[in-house]
Design a protein around this motif. Structure first.
Motif, PDB file in Angstrom:
ATOM      1  N   VAL A   1      32.793  50.332  44.420  1.00 36.89           N
ATOM      2  CA  VAL A   1      33.182  49.387  43.372  1.00 36.89           C
ATOM      3  C   VAL A   1      32.681  47.990  43.731  1.00 36.89           C
ATOM      4  CG1 VAL A   1      35.123  48.268  42.201  1.00 36.89           C
ATOM      5  CG2 VAL A   1      35.224  50.713  42.702  1.00 36.89           C
ATOM      6  N   THR A   2      31.990  47.350  42.771  1.00 36.73           N
ATOM      7  CA  THR A   2      31.506  45.983  42.984  1.00 36.73           C
ATOM      8  C   THR A   2      32.222  44.972  42.094  1.00 36.73           C
ATOM      9  OG1 THR A   2      29.711  46.421  41.408  1.00 36.73           O
ATOM     10  CG2 THR A   2      29.211  46.687  43.752  1.00 36.73           C
ATOM     11  N   ARG A   3      32.622  45.392  40.890  1.00 34.23           N
ATOM     12  CA  ARG A   3      33.311  44.503  39.961  1.00 34.23           C
ATOM     13  C   ARG A   3      34.342  45.295  39.174  1.00 34.23           C
ATOM     14  NH1 ARG A   3      28.074  41.706  36.952  1.00 34.23           N
ATOM     15  NH2 ARG A   3      27.431  40.267  38.619  1.00 34.23           N
ATOM     16  N   VAL A   4      35.426  44.638  38.802  1.00 38.79           N
ATOM     17  CA  VAL A   4      36.411  45.255  37.908  1.00 38.79           C
ATOM     18  C   VAL A   4      36.638  44.327  36.726  1.00 38.79           C
ATOM     19  CG1 VAL A   4      37.525  46.545  39.761  1.00 38.79           C
ATOM     20  CG2 VAL A   4      38.387  44.290  39.152  1.00 38.79           C
ATOM     21  N   GLY A   5      36.807  44.914  35.551  1.00 36.52           N
ATOM     22  CA  GLY A   5      37.056  44.145  34.349  1.00 36.52           C
ATOM     23  C   GLY A   5      38.521  43.774  34.211  1.00 36.52           C
ATOM     24  N   ASP A   6      38.816  42.980  33.206  1.00 43.14           N
ATOM     25  CA  ASP A   6      40.195  42.558  32.942  1.00 43.14           C
ATOM     26  C   ASP A   6      41.079  43.777  32.690  1.00 43.14           C
ATOM     27  OD1 ASP A   6      39.366  39.947  33.162  1.00 43.14           O
ATOM     28  OD2 ASP A   6      39.196  39.634  30.980  1.00 43.14           O
ATOM     29  N   GLY A   7      42.298  43.699  33.207  1.00 40.63           N
ATOM     30  CA  GLY A   7      43.272  44.747  32.952  1.00 40.63           C
ATOM     31  C   GLY A   7      43.175  45.955  33.855  1.00 40.63           C
ATOM     32  N   VAL A   8      42.246  45.946  34.790  1.00 40.65           N
ATOM     33  CA  VAL A   8      42.093  47.085  35.690  1.00 40.65           C
ATOM     34  C   VAL A   8      43.006  46.915  36.901  1.00 40.65           C
ATOM     35  CG1 VAL A   8      40.515  48.323  37.218  1.00 40.65           C
ATOM     36  CG2 VAL A   8      39.733  47.554  34.970  1.00 40.65           C
ATOM     37  N   SER A   9      43.787  47.940  37.196  1.00 41.63           N
ATOM     38  CA  SER A   9      44.639  47.921  38.390  1.00 41.63           C
ATOM     39  C   SER A   9      44.385  49.185  39.193  1.00 41.63           C
ATOM     40  CB  SER A   9      46.116  47.843  38.002  1.00 41.63           C
ATOM     41  OG  SER A   9      46.491  48.956  37.210  1.00 41.63           O
ATOM     42  N   GLY A  10      44.671  49.130  40.479  1.00 41.33           N
ATOM     43  CA  GLY A  10      44.519  50.291  41.330  1.00 41.33           C
ATOM     44  C   GLY A  10      43.124  50.486  41.885  1.00 41.33           C
TER      45      GLY A  10
END
Length: 329
Positions: A70-79
């Motif tokens: 994983v390099t980036r996560v968008g808004d609202g992503v958890s875990g």
């Protein structure tokens, strides 16, 4: 910048091109990964050729399975967080979420932190095969101890996953293959019996191997004329699950066999498991538990480099492999 694989025209493996793009940031509920390995599927060859259930606008990316970081996560992503080692449950649309690239974006619900003992090659070979097998054999057919199941295209990644899944629940997997060339390899992979189509008498041989109660379930990726002997081998009330159409020949409907035995002929796509959050969670738990126990073990046929994607697709379409083809990035 990142290299991705796209095609601008429908056709053979030679239409695949490696191009450079600036990957967009993941949107809300999405996760971007640096891809380390790709699992290849016949669905990708079909889409590239313009014969898949999804016909994309061109140019199009493609690909259904990947493993990476994983390099980036968008808004609202958890875990999930940058640095996590993950693998990917196939998305519903490979045109919307293509896996073939150095960077790829997927819905967060499709991204799984896989067991640490899996290397990238193995992790990229998990989800399509085992979700497909689990969905048909366990979720739909409720295969259980002591039952026999006929599995066609048994040397494919899904066929091998189905053999392992059947063994996991105490069932008896009967591998159906074109010739006897892979007989020993399939026995070594866990098949209780191997039946060669080339030897003829498929229906009677399957029925003879299925025990006193007869064959309740057949899991078929081929279609075409094979549907008739598969239906003939089923016990009254049996189920024939069709999940592919590898045969180029028309598929007959065995009407009188279906009527006389009150059979169920059912089409199946792994999408029906993936679309249902509760069923997907149950499937993931089954697969992860099986991996941890060593009962589920992806079989890798061959590994290609990213720059060899055309050669990898040619090998995929030759159909001679035992297990999954993986491309490393």
């Amino acid at each position: 910048m990142a290299r991705i694989i796209r095609f601008h025209d429908f056709g053979g493996p030679e239409v695949l091109r490696i191009e450079e793009i600036d990957p967009p940031r993941p949107g809300p509920g999405e996760v971007q990964i640096a891809v380390k390995a790709l699992g290849l599927n016949r669905a990708e060859a079909l889409m590239r050729a313009g014969r898949y259930i999804e016909r994309p606008a061109l140019p199009s990316g493609l690909g259904l399975e990947a493993a990476g970081i994983v390099t980036r996560v968008g808004d609202g992503v958890s875990g999930l967080a940058p640095g996590d080692a993950v693998s990917v449950v196939p998305p519903i649309s490979q045109a919307r979420y293509p896996a073939y690239g150095e960077a790829a974006t997927f819905p967060a619900a499709h991204v799984v932190r896989h067991p640490a003992f899996l290397d990238w090659t193995t992790a990229a070979a998990v989800w399509m095969a085992y979700l497909t097998a689990y969905g048909a054999l366990i979720d739909i057919a409720r295969l259980g101890p002591g039952e026999a199941v006929a599995i066609t295209a048994a040397s494919s990644s899904v066929g091998l996953a189905a053999i392992q899944t059947a063994n996991r629940v105490g069932a008896t997997p009967i591998a159906v293959t074109r010739t006897s060339a892979k007989r020993q390899a399939l026995l070594d992979a866990g098949a209780a019996h191997v039946v060669s189509i080339a030897e003829g008498g498929l229906d009677t041989r399957l029925a003879a191997l299925s025990g006193a109660d007869g064959l309740r379930l057949a899991f078929d990726a081929v279609g075409g004329p094979m549907v008739e002997p598969l239906a003939a081998a089923l016990a009254p009330g049996g189920i024939l699950i069709e999940y592919g159409g590898l045969s180029p020949e028309p598929t007959p409907f065995p009407l009188f066999t279906v009527l006389s035995k009150t059979l169920t002929l059912r089409g199946y796509l792994v999408h029906e498991i993936i679309r249902d959050a509760a069923r997907l969670e149950a499937a993931k738990a089954f697969v992860l538990d099986g991996l941890a126990a060593g009962a589920l073990r992806p079989v890798i046929a061959r590994v290609f480099a990213f720059d060899e994607i055309v050669e990898a697709h040619r090998y995929l379409e030759a159909g001679d492999q035992l297990g999954k083809i993986v491309v490393t990035v």
